[in-house]
Scaffold this active site. Structure first.
Site, PDB file in Angstrom:
ATOM      1  N   CYS A  18       0.758  -1.204   0.167  1.00 46.96           N
ATOM      2  CA  CYS A  18       0.047   0.028   0.020  1.00 46.96           C
ATOM      3  C   CYS A  18       0.860   1.325   0.001  1.00 46.96           C
ATOM      4  O   CYS A  18       0.502   2.448  -0.775  1.00 46.96           O
ATOM      5  CB  CYS A  18      -0.945   0.262   1.161  1.00 46.96           C
ATOM      6  SG  CYS A  18      -0.115  -0.701   2.873  1.00 46.96           S
ATOM      7  N   HIS A  66      -2.420   6.244   4.272  1.00 53.13           N
ATOM      8  CA  HIS A  66      -0.991   6.463   4.607  1.00 53.13           C
ATOM      9  C   HIS A  66      -0.451   7.815   4.057  1.00 53.13           C
ATOM     10  O   HIS A  66      -0.651   7.971   2.740  1.00 53.13           O
ATOM     11  CB  HIS A  66      -0.162   5.355   3.811  1.00 53.13           C
ATOM     12  CG  HIS A  66      -0.542   3.964   4.536  1.00 53.13           C
ATOM     13  ND1 HIS A  66      -1.315   3.674   5.608  1.00 53.13           N
ATOM     14  CD2 HIS A  66      -0.133   2.651   4.029  1.00 53.13           C
ATOM     15  CE1 HIS A  66      -1.273   2.582   5.861  1.00 53.13           C
ATOM     16  NE2 HIS A  66      -0.551   1.731   4.946  1.00 53.13           N
TER      17      HIS A  66
END
Lengths: 362, 362, 362, 362
Positions: free
Chosen positions: A146, A239
């Site tokens: 990710c 993130h």
């Protein structure tokens, strides 16, 4: 519904499996017809086998569907894999051998020479690696870690226009990246943990393959040096990455901003249902992007960048944000499958079956 | 009590002022005798003037003390300043002119040529700059920005042993660094903000002065290039810093760890009440240090380091942690004052008064 | 050290076990000489067997101590039990049968007729129940559920002065109450969970025994009706309780406040090391008490009350706060043991051993 | 667009004003044509005057619209008021006198005898009070406090079927209820504050008017005794309420559950755009409802209930959840306006203007 490709989900009860189910709910090309999970869950209706963590309810058609064990061959055209790395290696291989295309979110095969590590906007031609695979009709295609996804999407316009030699990145990663139950609340409430096992290594290596060049059936890695420091923060989704880049050709902040803004996705015109209108969103407000406010942009498939400024040590620094469980996991894998449909790698498997109707391109 | 130096606090009702009061409660050398705040508070007992945010109650002797306005000259030997930068420039100058030593946490005079920017363990000799100041008996001494403190304490052993050429740092900073009321909860709960006004500039410049060399009454800046990216995270106390360093002489991880472990504080033997037993704590657990668990080490005066490892782009990377309102603000300023006492710069001002009894050195 | 009572800890590696170790560090009467945990941990030094979650390091003497399994009989005078309820029933009985006094935090024996459910300030005479127990020299004494402790400490002055007929309480409980790893961060960050298994039942029943009267070797339950609603909130330590009470004799807010303030602990004069100076702290600031700011009062052994006001439906309502893992668990159990020492129920077991020196009362 | 009713927003730059703008974006009946805020903002385009806190961007048509001061009469058919109570009393009166219908979220006029306090599903007939108002064509209609809305929606089926005599409620309220900047993060991170100024009084009084009966142009208050304890918790959106109820006619848990499930909204058939499909959602999972997971149900207009069980002190207890800034503020006010359109109280004001086209009922 008969006109859709039929999809199985490996690891259907896990955190990533649930995200696949949410993302595929109402999908115009794909319909979930098989839910594969551990022996323990097999035979139960999905709603009983799963500890559903989403805020929207389980899609109705899925809730009553019985869970199958991985020992049977499910009735579907291909599978998405949300398996944990501890079992993905064995199970994904077995499904590929049995003739299923496996579109995987697991890390196990990402760096294998003949397995595409794919972000459709970045390296759509890497799917040609499929032709190197020797598993009959089955094959494996993977999406990256990710954090890698956010970083590579932000780097790609700079690579194309200025060249990139080296990258320093510090990540502030969301809790959902650790799965469920994942991080205990006592460890992270009002706290930060400066370590995520295996993460820095993936960020240092995966971009080289993603940005690499396909030559004679092999990906020649992109020559770039990457150093990552990964931290866990008390954020649910998204993130954030603080990036510094050394460029090959000098560029100022305005050039970099312009490169982000004018990046053209190779998916334009392909009408992939999960592709966002824009891969990159550029923020000028210095306090943006922020995970809670901007991770969901483009249904979670857009990568945001901001705070572009000169770097005293390298050339330019900026902040990037990626939705880790959508663009960085389930959404990214589904987009991979959509590209593979357009490229002809995915189709109805069962002979005699009517091929699904995917809208033709204009 | 008569034997202690008498201390005034400028900005006594603010967030930093409150930390001064907490830190000085029971201090063996200093006693608070004057609380200076805005006109609005003047005349009220402290407990009524303040919005006390600490978890321990206001020290009893302080609670009833009347707050004075900055227009009167308080009865004390020197002042600590926790003033906001918007007023510190004017007020601190005025107190220095009136003959008071001013030990300040504000940023206004930090980079002035004749004002020491001081961390006692790092550059205790810089206090000689005081002699350049031309304000009669008064003078100003400052401590650095809270993130700078953590960074410089961690860099110092590397500077001494290997030389440091360049530094990349990403900070994850606590809420208390923004004062009170500071960051609205709606902005930060489950979120991260990738911007703190003015912070990156301070981190890029202050270490050069702190690590600089005193020559002919001037500090020659230390030649190092620093690039900072600063973020705010939902943590109460403790700034975490992810640091990458380019060294002059090659060193491996073991060398760097050894340099941290064997750093010798120049304060050894001075018996300063606020000095921690060890300036640096080195963690080998890869998940440490963490702000909530380790910021309070050494009563908040120890800087923690961990995750020492090679950096793919520079030479070595590691994580550092500093308690931003103790070591990075009130505790640091008090330690500065303690050093100044030992060096003879601070003493009882009022003629005829008995000098306070500071324990002699062995 | 030889003069202290030697203590074993059952469940030494668990969350409560760790709190026992922290609380007993430096205890003047007790020293930890045996750490008992599961087979899996047996033989390892404690530091390797434990996932230490505290912010202070493991006390040095403990860190190297080898963990024993529950199948051996440890060398100690009595044991504290921080066992999980799933194993406490069996193991605590076995230790009692083997002659050890067991001071337990587990719920298993709390409501047994011959087992004291003890808060030293509330029902110190209930320890007489020990004499009903038929386990040779061993016996079991328990402390209540953490929420019960806060509630009963706040109710006791009202029971004594006005009588209490009915109680409604809604709790906002801290994460540490669920142990470690406990509540997954994905379930509780920015969220509230309106359910804690078994908690409401304990709060409804345990106070009747605690406030009951010892008659002919039995506790006659106190006649009160209690209704509890329990919620989990993203707080680390400290259960907040919103209480409404129907009194027997009418009393206004001032009467109730006075009853709280003038409550006299029956422990006065016993010099128990873990007893707080005051059982109850009364706040007049309407925003107090708060878990993060006030749970640690009295080293976590004081119960705070505030917001005393008339209740439209019952008679009076107020807020109470208890530190759930100190007063509500480890600290409470140690205080129980201290009372038992003073009462003569706890002493050195091994014949021929010199009795430990507990300071005599004045 | 010309066919829509034109709407002004009083307090357009505040937290509630922003929620109005979000909620009205794409509304089928209403279009925002005037943004009214303080002198300070007047003249600026909205995007410059506002500190936009939403995660979706400002609707494009709104971003460029100039902000007007409250001294001019805006060109619109009616106004929504998101004004702070400190100015709402004066300004709302002035707008009503000037002929504007004012649909207000402020508390100032809620309890006035001739002002409807309105939840369309609960007391739609109370709008008749408008006819008592003597302000020419203008009038004021209010919605209740956010916590009141959740409580009354949950109580209504019980009132109708069993009668309700008394209610105890403890609320766990979200941060957004305090506006922006609102609660400082240092006060609430990892904490709970057991006090919200004025909140308990509103919850104790407003339900009596809402559940009251319209008789001869007056609302006869519903006879019920309510006691509230209000706390602030670190949650972004969604007030959770722990409720205990004393009923007139006995009912068991199954009866109460059935009453919730079978509640019929009087809005059925009115096709109000903001009305949820179901007013009440009933959860059987004991851990539900939860603010982060369920506040958004029915686009934030559904009230959730769960954990229905017997109450030891009263008759039944349960948990309710309401989205405080949608159902409890902006969404509730817009639903009020929609009802008023259907009832004929709201129409295009400017003579000669074509009336907007509201879809006819079937």
């Amino acid at each position: 519904m008969e006109n859709k490709l039929r999809v199985g989900i490996l690891g259907a009860t896990g955190a990533v499996g649930q995200k696949f189910i949410e993302w595929l709910d109402g999908h115009p090309w794909f319909e979930v017809t098989a839910l594969i999970a551990s022996e323990r869950s097999a035979g139960k209706p999905y709603r009983e086998a799963v500890n559903w963590i989403g805020s929207r309810p389980i899609p109705e058609a899925i809730a009553a569907m019985p869970v199958e064990s991985a020992t049977t061959l499910p009735d579907c055209d291909f599978v998405f894999s949300g398996l944990d790395a501890s079992v993905a290696g064995e199970l994904e291989r077995r499904f590929a051998e049995a003739g299923y295309p496996v579109i995987s979110n697991a890390r196990n095969y990402r760096m294998h020479d003949d397995v595409p590590l794919l972000i459709p906007e970045i390296n759509p031609d890497h799917t040609k690696l499929i032709e190197q695979q020797r598993w009959g009709e089955g094959f494996i295609v993977t999406n990256p870690n990710c954090s890698t996804v956010g970083l590579v999407c932000a780097l790609k316009p700079l690579v194309d226009r200025f060249g990139v030699e080296a990258v320093q990145v510090t990540t502030l990663q969301a809790l959902s990246g650790a799965g469920y139950p994942g991080v205990p609340s006592l460890d992270i409430l009002g706290n930060v943990v400066p370590f995520i096992k295996g993460e820095e290594e993936k960020i240092a290596s995966e971009p080289k393959k993603l940005l690499g060049t396909l030559k004679e059936g092999r990906v020649e890695p992109f020559p770039v040096t990457i150093s990552a420091q990964c931290t866990r923060v008390p954020v649910l989704e998204g993130h954030l990455e603080c990036v510094s880049v050394r460029l090959k050709r000098k560029a100022d902040v305005a050039d970099v901003r312009e490169a982000f803004l004018s990046f053209e996705s190779p998916l334009a015109g392909l009408d992939l249902p999960s592709a966002p209108a824009r891969l990159l969103e550029v923020f000028d407000d210095p306090a943006f992007p922020q995970p809670r406010r901007h991770a969901e942009l483009g249904r979670g498939m857009t990568v945001s960048v901001g705070r572009i400024r000169p770097c005293e040590v390298m050339d330019v620094k900026f902040v990037a944000l990626v939705h880790n469980t959508l663009r960085g996991a389930a959404g990214g894998a589904v987009l991979n499958a959509e590209l593979l449909v357009r490229q002809g790698y995915l189709a109805a498997r069962t002979r005699g079956k009517r091929q699904p109707t995917i809208p033709a391109l204009a």
